[in-house]
Design a protein around this motif. Structure first.
Motif, PDB file in Angstrom:
ATOM      1  N   GLN A 272       0.831  -1.201   0.000  1.00 16.86           N
ATOM      2  CA  GLN A 272       0.000   0.000   0.000  1.00 16.86           C
ATOM      3  C   GLN A 272       0.870   1.257   0.000  1.00 16.86           C
ATOM      4  O   GLN A 272       0.518   2.266  -0.608  1.00 16.86           O
ATOM      5  CB  GLN A 272      -0.936  -0.005   1.213  1.00 16.86           C
ATOM      6  CG  GLN A 272      -2.078  -1.005   1.073  1.00 16.86           C
ATOM      7  CD  GLN A 272      -2.974  -1.051   2.292  1.00 16.86           C
ATOM      8  OE1 GLN A 272      -2.625  -1.634   3.313  1.00 16.86           O
ATOM      9  NE2 GLN A 272      -4.135  -0.437   2.188  1.00 16.86           N
ATOM     10  N   SER A 277      -3.858  -0.179  -3.919  1.00 15.65           N
ATOM     11  CA  SER A 277      -5.044  -0.134  -3.066  1.00 15.65           C
ATOM     12  C   SER A 277      -5.022  -1.358  -2.163  1.00 15.65           C
ATOM     13  O   SER A 277      -4.269  -2.314  -2.403  1.00 15.65           O
ATOM     14  CB  SER A 277      -6.317  -0.159  -3.912  1.00 15.65           C
ATOM     15  OG  SER A 277      -6.439  -1.395  -4.596  1.00 15.65           O
ATOM     16  N   ARG A 278      -5.824  -1.326  -1.127  1.00 14.06           N
ATOM     17  CA  ARG A 278      -5.892  -2.468  -0.213  1.00 14.06           C
ATOM     18  C   ARG A 278      -6.297  -3.733  -0.975  1.00 14.06           C
ATOM     19  O   ARG A 278      -5.699  -4.791  -0.770  1.00 14.06           O
ATOM     20  CB  ARG A 278      -6.924  -2.181   0.887  1.00 14.06           C
ATOM     21  CG  ARG A 278      -7.231  -3.371   1.807  1.00 14.06           C
ATOM     22  CD  ARG A 278      -6.224  -3.525   2.885  1.00 14.06           C
ATOM     23  NE  ARG A 278      -6.528  -4.666   3.733  1.00 14.06           N
ATOM     24  CZ  ARG A 278      -5.907  -4.927   4.866  1.00 14.06           C
ATOM     25  NH1 ARG A 278      -4.959  -4.102   5.294  1.00 14.06           N
ATOM     26  NH2 ARG A 278      -6.215  -5.979   5.590  1.00 14.06           N
ATOM     27  N   ARG A 279      -7.282  -3.614  -1.858  1.00 14.78           N
ATOM     28  CA  ARG A 279      -7.754  -4.773  -2.613  1.00 14.78           C
ATOM     29  C   ARG A 279      -6.669  -5.309  -3.531  1.00 14.78           C
ATOM     30  O   ARG A 279      -6.443  -6.522  -3.615  1.00 14.78           O
ATOM     31  CB  ARG A 279      -8.985  -4.398  -3.432  1.00 14.78           C
ATOM     32  CG  ARG A 279      -9.624  -5.584  -4.146  1.00 14.78           C
ATOM     33  CD  ARG A 279     -10.878  -5.163  -4.870  1.00 14.78           C
ATOM     34  NE  ARG A 279     -10.571  -4.266  -5.987  1.00 14.78           N
ATOM     35  CZ  ARG A 279     -11.493  -3.641  -6.694  1.00 14.78           C
ATOM     36  NH1 ARG A 279     -12.758  -3.772  -6.387  1.00 14.78           N
ATOM     37  NH2 ARG A 279     -11.148  -2.860  -7.707  1.00 14.78           N
TER      38      ARG A 279
END
Length: 315
Positions: A272, A277-279
């Protein structure tokens, strides 16, 4: 006792014995199956050792243990394949497929939000996203009947990639199928790329992951590196590691779980920090370590570390 009762008793006895037979025969070469079971946390999901062993065996046979089609798999290759799986997620998915309430509670707590976000991203609509997510849940809950029993697609999850990546692929495919049913005369240009978005990570993502892995593993202390190297690369059992560290094997299991969770958290943070992104970061962690340009043994063993040399000499 009449013949009908005899038949029913025999059927029940067969159903009770079969899982144990599978463990004894199909997985006779997996010396550390108990270790894998404990490390996966399967018991907390209501999954028995026998059911977990069956899931491992099916995952291996489905992809020929990661080898070329038709190539025989040696015992050490099978064991290495099992250890590389997303064991916790495989156990969770299989327990859900078997209808274990504890597993479904955990599944919904972990994936309800991410699945809804993924569905909204695919459909580009909050209402349509909710419909897509709900339709997936109805399928996962096992409303389909096969051979007279409830069947869930979660049985097909093999643990090779992340469970969230698998769920996104399911969502995308359902979206494509729905589009085809309702727009038979329309082109699929606006839909197919969404389905393809769940394919293998792009090279740049793999490069970023390799750099993150190198940094995180290099920053671990000697004992953590020793545990990861001995267990995952050298395939030592928890009992053997307990003898080296002079602690109970259950303590080793807890240490391994703590280290792997720490590594995962640090990797997510590192990715990150690199702009993911986190996903995207979570999906990147589903990449097969063998696909990365890394010498994991060199990273973990750190030959110059005296603490590692002392432990290595004890094995």
């Amino acid at each position: 006792m009449d013949s009908a009762s005899d038949s029913a008793d025999l059927e029940q006895a067969t159903a009770e014995v079969r899982p144990r037979d599978v463990v004894a025969s199909s997985l006779r070469d997996v010396e550390a199956v108990d270790d894998l079971y404990r490390l996966s946390g399967a018991e907390a999901f209501g999954l028995t050792l026998a059911d977990f062993a069956v899931a491992l065996d099916e995952a291996g046979r489905k992809s020929n243990f990661g080898l070329a089609a038709g190539a025989p798999a040696e015992a050490h290759q099978r064991q290495a394949f099992y250890r590389a799986l997303h064991l916790r997620e495989l156990a969770l998915a299989r327990a859900c497929a078997l209808g274990r309430e504890a597993a479904w509670t955990q599944f919904m707590a972990e994936f309800r939000g991410p699945v809804l976000q993924a569905a909204i991203g695919i459909t580009r609509s909050s209402s349509l996203g909710e419909e897509l997510a709900d339709s997936l849940y109805s399928e996962l809950f096992g409303l389909t009947q096969r051979d007279g029993r409830r069947w869930s697609p979660l049985e097909t999850y093999s643990g090779r990639g992340s469970l969230m990546g698998w769920l996104r692929a399911m969502l995308a495919q359902r979206h494509v199928n729905h589009f085809r049913k309702t727009h038979r005369e329309s082109p699929l240009e606006d839909v197919e790329p969404v389905a393809n978005a769940v394919a293998e990570p792009q090279p740049v993502q793999a490069t970023e992951l390799a750099e993150a892995v190198s940094g995180v593993l290099g920053g671990l202390d000697a004992e953590a590196r020793f545990l990861l190297s001995a267990y995952y690369l050298d395939r030592r059992t928890l009992l053997e590691l307990g003898g080296v560290l002079r602690v109970h094997e259950a303590t080793v299991s807890r240490k391994l779980k703590r280290v792997t969770e720490e590594v995962r958290k640090k990797l997510l943070k590192a990715l990150q920090n690199r702009g993911m992104s986190r996903r995207a970061a979570e999906e990147a962690l589903g990449v097969d370590p063998g696909d990365l340009d890394l010498n994991l043994r060199k990273l973990l063993q750190a030959p110059g570390d005296p603490a590692f040399l002392r432990k290595e000499g004890g094995l």
